[in-house]
Design a protein around this motif. Sequence first.
Motif, PDB file in Angstrom:
ATOM      1  N   LYS A  50      31.818   6.223   8.868  1.00  0.00           N
ATOM      2  CA  LYS A  50      31.505   7.373   8.016  1.00  0.00           C
ATOM      3  C   LYS A  50      32.741   7.796   7.216  1.00  0.00           C
ATOM      4  CE  LYS A  50      29.643  10.745  10.341  1.00  0.00           C
ATOM      5  NZ  LYS A  50      29.153  12.003  10.951  1.00  0.00           N
ATOM      6  N   LEU A  51      33.884   7.801   7.876  1.00  0.00           N
ATOM      7  CA  LEU A  51      35.133   8.136   7.184  1.00  0.00           C
ATOM      8  C   LEU A  51      35.498   7.087   6.149  1.00  0.00           C
ATOM      9  CD1 LEU A  51      37.327   9.436  10.136  1.00  0.00           C
ATOM     10  CD2 LEU A  51      36.711  10.728   8.079  1.00  0.00           C
ATOM     11  N   LYS A  52      35.404   5.822   6.520  1.00  0.00           N
ATOM     12  CA  LYS A  52      35.777   4.738   5.608  1.00  0.00           C
ATOM     13  C   LYS A  52      34.950   4.772   4.322  1.00  0.00           C
ATOM     14  CE  LYS A  52      37.568   1.220   8.782  1.00  0.00           C
ATOM     15  NZ  LYS A  52      37.304  -0.118   9.342  1.00  0.00           N
ATOM     16  N   ALA A  53      33.716   5.240   4.412  1.00  0.00           N
ATOM     17  CA  ALA A  53      32.851   5.313   3.234  1.00  0.00           C
ATOM     18  C   ALA A  53      33.380   6.310   2.198  1.00  0.00           C
ATOM     19  CB  ALA A  53      31.429   5.690   3.652  1.00  0.00           C
ATOM     20  N   LEU A  54      34.197   7.272   2.628  1.00  0.00           N
ATOM     21  CA  LEU A  54      34.761   8.285   1.725  1.00  0.00           C
ATOM     22  C   LEU A  54      36.198   7.985   1.307  1.00  0.00           C
ATOM     23  CD1 LEU A  54      33.643  11.566   3.540  1.00  0.00           C
ATOM     24  CD2 LEU A  54      32.535  10.443   1.608  1.00  0.00           C
ATOM     25  N   ALA A  55      36.785   6.963   1.883  1.00  0.00           N
ATOM     26  CA  ALA A  55      38.222   6.708   1.720  1.00  0.00           C
ATOM     27  C   ALA A  55      38.598   6.278   0.314  1.00  0.00           C
ATOM     28  CB  ALA A  55      38.660   5.648   2.718  1.00  0.00           C
ATOM     29  N   ASP A  56      39.799   6.703  -0.098  1.00  0.00           N
ATOM     30  CA  ASP A  56      40.366   6.295  -1.379  1.00  0.00           C
ATOM     31  C   ASP A  56      40.919   4.875  -1.327  1.00  0.00           C
ATOM     32  OD1 ASP A  56      39.796   8.850  -2.261  1.00  0.00           O
ATOM     33  OD2 ASP A  56      41.868   9.567  -2.110  1.00  0.00           O
ATOM     34  N   ASP A  57      41.223   4.387  -0.121  1.00  0.00           N
ATOM     35  CA  ASP A  57      41.766   3.037   0.063  1.00  0.00           C
ATOM     36  C   ASP A  57      41.330   2.524   1.439  1.00  0.00           C
ATOM     37  OD1 ASP A  57      43.437   4.291   1.952  1.00  0.00           O
ATOM     38  OD2 ASP A  57      45.069   4.505   0.522  1.00  0.00           O
ATOM     39  N   SER A  58      41.893   1.432   1.889  1.00  0.00           N
ATOM     40  CA  SER A  58      41.467   0.840   3.168  1.00  0.00           C
ATOM     41  C   SER A  58      42.305   1.308   4.350  1.00  0.00           C
ATOM     42  CB  SER A  58      41.528  -0.687   3.070  1.00  0.00           C
ATOM     43  OG  SER A  58      42.866  -1.097   2.834  1.00  0.00           O
ATOM     44  N   PHE A  59      43.236   2.227   4.149  1.00  0.00           N
ATOM     45  CA  PHE A  59      44.103   2.691   5.225  1.00  0.00           C
ATOM     46  C   PHE A  59      43.320   3.526   6.239  1.00  0.00           C
ATOM     47  CE2 PHE A  59      48.165   2.910   2.375  1.00  0.00           C
ATOM     48  CZ  PHE A  59      48.052   1.565   2.109  1.00  0.00           C
ATOM     49  N   VAL A  60      43.634   3.330   7.517  1.00  0.00           N
ATOM     50  CA  VAL A  60      43.069   4.146   8.592  1.00  0.00           C
ATOM     51  C   VAL A  60      44.233   4.841   9.290  1.00  0.00           C
ATOM     52  CG1 VAL A  60      41.793   4.141  10.769  1.00  0.00           C
ATOM     53  CG2 VAL A  60      41.096   2.603   8.907  1.00  0.00           C
ATOM     54  N   PHE A  61      44.150   6.155   9.390  1.00  0.00           N
ATOM     55  CA  PHE A  61      45.223   6.971   9.948  1.00  0.00           C
ATOM     56  C   PHE A  61      44.911   7.390  11.376  1.00  0.00           C
ATOM     57  CE2 PHE A  61      45.962   7.176   5.529  1.00  0.00           C
ATOM     58  CZ  PHE A  61      47.256   7.614   5.306  1.00  0.00           C
ATOM     59  N   TYR A  73      44.802  14.860  18.194  1.00  0.00           N
ATOM     60  CA  TYR A  73      44.860  13.461  17.776  1.00  0.00           C
ATOM     61  C   TYR A  73      43.626  13.202  16.920  1.00  0.00           C
ATOM     62  CZ  TYR A  73      45.191   8.350  18.205  1.00  0.00           C
ATOM     63  OH  TYR A  73      45.298   7.009  17.954  1.00  0.00           O
ATOM     64  N   TYR A  74      43.839  12.620  15.739  1.00  0.00           N
ATOM     65  CA  TYR A  74      42.750  12.418  14.788  1.00  0.00           C
ATOM     66  C   TYR A  74      42.674  10.966  14.334  1.00  0.00           C
ATOM     67  CZ  TYR A  74      43.611  17.441  14.056  1.00  0.00           C
ATOM     68  OH  TYR A  74      43.822  18.789  14.228  1.00  0.00           O
ATOM     69  N   VAL A  75      41.479  10.538  13.973  1.00  0.00           N
ATOM     70  CA  VAL A  75      41.285   9.340  13.171  1.00  0.00           C
ATOM     71  C   VAL A  75      40.913   9.867  11.786  1.00  0.00           C
ATOM     72  CG1 VAL A  75      38.855   9.089  13.856  1.00  0.00           C
ATOM     73  CG2 VAL A  75      40.083   7.144  12.890  1.00  0.00           C
ATOM     74  N   GLY A  76      41.519   9.289  10.750  1.00  0.00           N
ATOM     75  CA  GLY A  76      41.249   9.818   9.424  1.00  0.00           C
ATOM     76  C   GLY A  76      41.494   8.816   8.321  1.00  0.00           C
ATOM     77  N   VAL A  77      41.175   9.255   7.107  1.00  0.00           N
ATOM     78  CA  VAL A  77      41.364   8.446   5.906  1.00  0.00           C
ATOM     79  C   VAL A  77      41.881   9.346   4.782  1.00  0.00           C
ATOM     80  CG1 VAL A  77      39.563   6.759   6.490  1.00  0.00           C
ATOM     81  CG2 VAL A  77      38.976   8.776   5.107  1.00  0.00           C
ATOM     82  N   LEU A  78      42.531   8.716   3.807  1.00  0.00           N
ATOM     83  CA  LEU A  78      42.961   9.435   2.610  1.00  0.00           C
ATOM     84  C   LEU A  78      41.740   9.697   1.745  1.00  0.00           C
ATOM     85  CD1 LEU A  78      46.134   7.477   1.445  1.00  0.00           C
ATOM     86  CD2 LEU A  78      46.055   9.815   2.308  1.00  0.00           C
ATOM     87  N   THR A  79      41.484  10.957   1.455  1.00  0.00           N
ATOM     88  CA  THR A  79      40.366  11.318   0.588  1.00  0.00           C
ATOM     89  C   THR A  79      40.494  12.785   0.197  1.00  0.00           C
ATOM     90  OG1 THR A  79      37.955  11.332   0.337  1.00  0.00           O
ATOM     91  CG2 THR A  79      38.804  11.947   2.497  1.00  0.00           C
ATOM     92  N   ASN A  80      39.906  13.124  -0.921  1.00  0.00           N
ATOM     93  CA  ASN A  80      39.794  14.529  -1.313  1.00  0.00           C
ATOM     94  C   ASN A  80      38.404  15.053  -1.008  1.00  0.00           C
ATOM     95  OD1 ASN A  80      42.432  14.949  -2.282  1.00  0.00           O
ATOM     96  ND2 ASN A  80      41.922  13.845  -4.157  1.00  0.00           N
ATOM     97  N   GLU A  81      37.548  14.189  -0.480  1.00  0.00           N
ATOM     98  CA  GLU A  81      36.196  14.598  -0.110  1.00  0.00           C
ATOM     99  C   GLU A  81      36.212  15.186   1.297  1.00  0.00           C
ATOM    100  OE1 GLU A  81      32.915  12.103  -1.210  1.00  0.00           O
ATOM    101  OE2 GLU A  81      34.265  10.781  -2.317  1.00  0.00           O
ATOM    102  N   THR A  82      35.089  15.737   1.713  1.00  0.00           N
ATOM    103  CA  THR A  82      34.995  16.298   3.055  1.00  0.00           C
ATOM    104  C   THR A  82      33.616  16.005   3.635  1.00  0.00           C
ATOM    105  OG1 THR A  82      35.419  18.250   4.403  1.00  0.00           O
ATOM    106  CG2 THR A  82      34.231  18.598   2.324  1.00  0.00           C
TER     107      THR A  82
END
Length: 159
Positions: A50-61, A73-82
Motif C-alpha cells: 500500500k505504501l509502495k503504491a504511493l511512493a515517489d521512488d523505490s526506496f523503503v525506509f 519504529y516505522y516502515v515508510g516511503v518518500l511521498t507527499n501523499e497520505t
Amino acid sequence: MSVYTLEEKDAFTVLGFGTELTSNYTDYMGIAKEKADFWAKVTTDGTLEKLKALADDSFVFAVNEAYDNKMMYYVGVLTNETLPDATRVIQFPKGTYVVVKGDAATAEELKDTLTSLAFGQALVEEQNYEYVGGPNAAVEMGTHDGKFFGEMWIPVVEK
C-alpha cells in the motif's frame, strides 16, 4: 578508512506505518525481535505494498524515532501523499546527515548492518558533528547482483 560520509540533504517527508518498541532501549535483542516481527507483519498484511503504491521512488525506509515519549519504529516511503490509516507523516529536516552505505544478503540484514555501522562506528568516529535526536532511517534502495543495498541517514548538527 571511514565507513561514512557527511552529506547535505533537503528536507523530506516519509509516510509511515509504525509500532511502539516496548523493550528497554539497552535490550538490543528485544528491540531486534520487535522490529523483525513488525517487518514480517507489514510485508504480509499488505501495508508495505500500500505504501509502495504511493511512493515517489523505490526506496523503503525503516525509521527510528523518539516520538511523544515513545520509542517508535516505522516502515515508510518518500511521498507527499497520505493515507487515512497511516501512523505518521515523518518530517526529516534539511541539513547535514551522516550517511553509511552498505549491502547484505537480506533486507533485514541490511538494516541491521547499516544501523550497527552508523551508531557503533560512524557516530563514534565523527568529531565535528553529533546526533542530537530526531528521526533516522535505514533506506533500502534496491538490489544488485542478488544483494540488497542501501544507506543509513542520520541528521547531525555541528558540535
